[in-house]
Design an enzyme around this catalytic site. Structure first.
Site, short mmCIF file in Angstrom:
data_model
loop_
_atom_site.label_atom_id
_atom_site.label_comp_id
_atom_site.label_asym_id
_atom_site.label_seq_id
_atom_site.Cartn_x
_atom_site.Cartn_y
_atom_site.Cartn_z
N TYR A 20 -13.34 -12.56 11.35
CA TYR A 20 -12.14 -12.85 10.55
C TYR A 20 -12.35 -14.18 9.81
O TYR A 20 -12.09 -14.28 8.60
CB TYR A 20 -10.87 -12.90 11.42
CG TYR A 20 -9.70 -13.46 10.66
CD1 TYR A 20 -9.09 -12.71 9.65
CD2 TYR A 20 -9.22 -14.76 10.89
CE1 TYR A 20 -8.03 -13.24 8.90
CE2 TYR A 20 -8.18 -15.29 10.15
CZ TYR A 20 -7.59 -14.52 9.16
OH TYR A 20 -6.55 -15.04 8.42
N ARG A 61 0.82 -1.22 0.00
CA ARG A 61 0.00 0.00 0.00
C ARG A 61 0.85 1.26 0.00
O ARG A 61 0.46 2.29 -0.49
CB ARG A 61 -0.93 0.01 1.20
CG ARG A 61 -2.14 -0.86 0.95
CD ARG A 61 -3.21 -0.62 1.94
NE ARG A 61 -2.95 -1.26 3.21
CZ ARG A 61 -3.85 -1.35 4.18
NH1 ARG A 61 -5.03 -0.82 4.03
NH2 ARG A 61 -3.55 -1.97 5.30
N SER A 121 -7.28 -20.13 4.58
CA SER A 121 -7.01 -20.37 6.00
C SER A 121 -7.73 -21.64 6.45
O SER A 121 -8.70 -22.06 5.81
CB SER A 121 -7.51 -19.20 6.84
OG SER A 121 -7.42 -19.49 8.22
N LYS A 163 -12.50 -14.94 5.67
CA LYS A 163 -11.66 -15.88 4.91
C LYS A 163 -12.50 -16.88 4.11
O LYS A 163 -12.19 -17.16 2.96
CB LYS A 163 -10.72 -16.63 5.87
CG LYS A 163 -9.67 -15.77 6.53
CD LYS A 163 -8.83 -14.95 5.56
CE LYS A 163 -7.84 -15.77 4.77
NZ LYS A 163 -7.05 -14.90 3.83
P1 NAP Z 1 -0.02 -9.24 7.59
O1 NAP Z 1 1.41 -9.26 7.90
O2 NAP Z 1 -0.86 -8.27 8.33
O3 NAP Z 1 -0.23 -9.09 6.04
C1 NAP Z 1 -1.41 -8.61 5.49
C2 NAP Z 1 -1.09 -7.92 4.20
O4 NAP Z 1 -2.32 -7.48 3.63
C3 NAP Z 1 -0.21 -6.68 4.38
O5 NAP Z 1 0.68 -6.59 3.33
C4 NAP Z 1 -1.23 -5.55 4.33
O6 NAP Z 1 -0.69 -4.33 3.87
C5 NAP Z 1 -2.18 -6.11 3.29
N1 NAP Z 1 -3.45 -5.41 3.31
C6 NAP Z 1 -4.35 -5.32 4.31
N2 NAP Z 1 -5.38 -4.55 3.93
C7 NAP Z 1 -5.11 -4.13 2.66
C8 NAP Z 1 -5.78 -3.32 1.70
N3 NAP Z 1 -6.95 -2.74 1.97
N4 NAP Z 1 -5.19 -3.14 0.49
C9 NAP Z 1 -4.00 -3.70 0.20
N5 NAP Z 1 -3.32 -4.48 1.06
C10 NAP Z 1 -3.88 -4.69 2.27
O7 NAP Z 1 -0.70 -10.66 7.90
P2 NAP Z 1 -0.28 -12.16 7.54
O8 NAP Z 1 -0.40 -12.93 8.80
O9 NAP Z 1 0.97 -12.21 6.77
O10 NAP Z 1 -1.50 -12.57 6.61
C11 NAP Z 1 -1.37 -12.68 5.20
C12 NAP Z 1 -2.48 -13.55 4.67
O11 NAP Z 1 -2.42 -14.83 5.28
C13 NAP Z 1 -3.89 -13.03 4.94
O12 NAP Z 1 -4.67 -13.37 3.82
C14 NAP Z 1 -4.34 -13.86 6.14
O13 NAP Z 1 -5.73 -13.97 6.22
C15 NAP Z 1 -3.70 -15.19 5.79
N6 NAP Z 1 -3.51 -16.12 6.89
C16 NAP Z 1 -2.74 -15.74 7.94
C17 NAP Z 1 -2.53 -16.65 8.98
C18 NAP Z 1 -1.65 -16.30 10.14
O14 NAP Z 1 -1.69 -17.03 11.14
N7 NAP Z 1 -0.83 -15.25 10.06
C19 NAP Z 1 -3.12 -17.92 8.93
C20 NAP Z 1 -3.91 -18.24 7.83
C21 NAP Z 1 -4.09 -17.35 6.81
P3 NAP Z 1 -0.18 -3.20 4.89
O15 NAP Z 1 1.17 -3.62 5.35
O16 NAP Z 1 -0.16 -1.96 4.04
O17 NAP Z 1 -1.17 -3.14 6.02
#
Ligand code: NAP
Length: 352
Positions: free
Chosen positions: A166, A38, A131, A170
């Site tokens: 959340y 972003r 997820s 998903k």
């Molecule tokens: P994260 O570090 O918060 O990454 C989320 C990403 O999404 C960041 O790059 C964020 O950008 C971006 N984002 C959020 N809102 C946005 C918007 N409106 N427009 C463009 N970009 C946006 O979280 P993560 O844990 O790595 O999660 C990444 C993915 O994995 C997600 O889909 C999450 O649901 C999935 N997931 C995570 C887990 C877990 O345990 N961590 C488990 C299962 C699935 P900014 O940096 O600009 O905010």
């Protein structure tokens, strides 16, 4: 679908916790990466990616894109055969408007990225970070459905905008993906469905709940007691590799649950305590369910969440990902130990 490794790969939300490892591995493998973020000029959010690109054969290009802006991903997608769509907020506590903060970016964002895939002729495959919460809403669902473990055959039918938003974001986003892919034949669609992702972070600037989970086990937040809850864990490095394997394994298909082990929060505390000693504000006990239920709203959770998740086992059968992608999981002790060490090294966590 055979994907050409000499073509750039688009990683959406490239600066996120999981995506950063995907980008790092791709670059190290000599693959060019188009990463959408972003704020491309905010080095606090992108500096670790620029560092990961140093000395690699792969070339990193940053693009600005917001999930809610129509057409925002078209430029970054040009020339890419593989799109890895990870961007979506992973925030559980402190939400004021779950529809706006979680569901819209997840669902409208996935639609936006896949509409772009329909317009950009080079795209052959989209891998979505889904997820485990796309297959279940609350741990109690396993009991209600008479299952010993969830598999890729289940869908979360118990979450909504008002309960487990959340999880709802998903499953709703993943369903959009499976609907859109059916309407064409040029690109295929694969999901990686990780459990709670833990393990060392390449960035301290992420809002991911993954990063606060380990911190709260040691900084006193949970000192009075942890709930008797199982969490299904996967290492961030394994989750990242799973996306890349899904992208480049020609015959890969379908949904892929990715969980190394389900452990209780208390077991996690004992594992960390054994390695890092008693100099932290560890939880003192497993809190009785009634206490957790009563206190839930003060901790930012609903009583319904406590009732439906505390004390219920939570298991996943992850044989498919091991067979389809050949993925091997790291043990949880290594994952959480490496995560804790990274937090100490980066000054995110300090002994008392
Ligand atoms: P994260 O570090 O918060 O990454 C989320 C990403 O999404 C960041 O790059 C964020 O950008 C971006 N984002 C959020 N809102 C946005 C918007 N409106 N427009 C463009 N970009 C946006 O979280 P993560 O844990 O790595 O999660 C990444 C993915 O994995 C997600 O889909 C999450 O649901 C999935 N997931 C995570 C887990 C877990 O345990 N961590 C488990 C299962 C699935 P900014 O940096 O600009 O905010």
């Amino acid at each position: 679908m055979q994907i050409d490794k000499t073509k750039p790969v688009l990683v959406t939300g490239g600066n996120g916790y999981i995506a950063s490892w995907i980008v790092k591995y791709l670059l190290a493998d000599g693959v060019d990466v188009h990463a959408t973020v972003r704020e491309p000029n905010n080095t606090a959010k992108t500096g670790h990616l620029l560092k990961a690109a140093e000395g690699t054969r792969g070339k990193l290009t940053l693009f600005k894109a917001d999930l809610l802006k129509d057409g925002a991903f078209d430029a970054a997608m040009q020339g890419c055969e593989l799109v890895i769509h990870t961007a979506s907020p992973f925030v559980i506590k402190g939400l004021k408007d779950a529809q706006k903060e979680l569901v819209d970016p997840a669902v409208m964002g996935t639609r936006n990225v896949l509409d772009a895939a329909n317009r950009v002729a080079s795209v052959k495959r989209v891998v979505l970070t889904a997820s485990v919460v796309s297959v279940y809403g609350d741990a109690q669902d396993m009991h209600t459905q008479g299952l010993k473990a969830f598999t890729e055959a289940q869908w979360n039918t118990t979450s909504s905008v008002s309960h487990q938003p959340y999880n709802y974001s998903k499953v709703a986003a993943e369903k959009v993906g499976w609907d859109i892919v059916k309407q064409q034949t040029r690109w295929d669609f694969i999901t990686i469905n990780p459990g709670l992702v833990l393990g060392p972070s390449l960035t301290t600037a992420s809002d991911s709940t993954s990063l606060s989970t380990i911190k709260e086990l040691a900084d006193g937040t949970l000192q009075t007691g942890v709930p008797n809850m199982e969490i299904a864990i996967v290492d961030v490095r394994d989750a990242a590799r799973a996306h890349i394997l899904a992208g480049f394994t020609a015959e890969a298909s379908g949904r892929h649950l990715a969980v190394s082990e389900s452990v209780t929060m208390w077991q996690l505390v004992q594992t960390l305590k054994a390695r890092f000693g008693s100099g932290y504000r560890w939880p003192k006990m497993v809190a009785p369910k009634l206490v957790v239920w009563l206190m839930a709203p003060m901790a930012g959770y609903s009583r319904r969440f406590a009732a439906r998740n505390v004390g219920w086992p939570l298991r996943f059968d992850c044989s498919y990902i091991q067979k389809d992608l050949g993925l091997k999981f790291r043990p949880v002790a290594e994952t959480v130990g490496d995560h804790f060490q990274q937090m100490l090294d980066d000054g995110v966590l300090k002994p008392r």
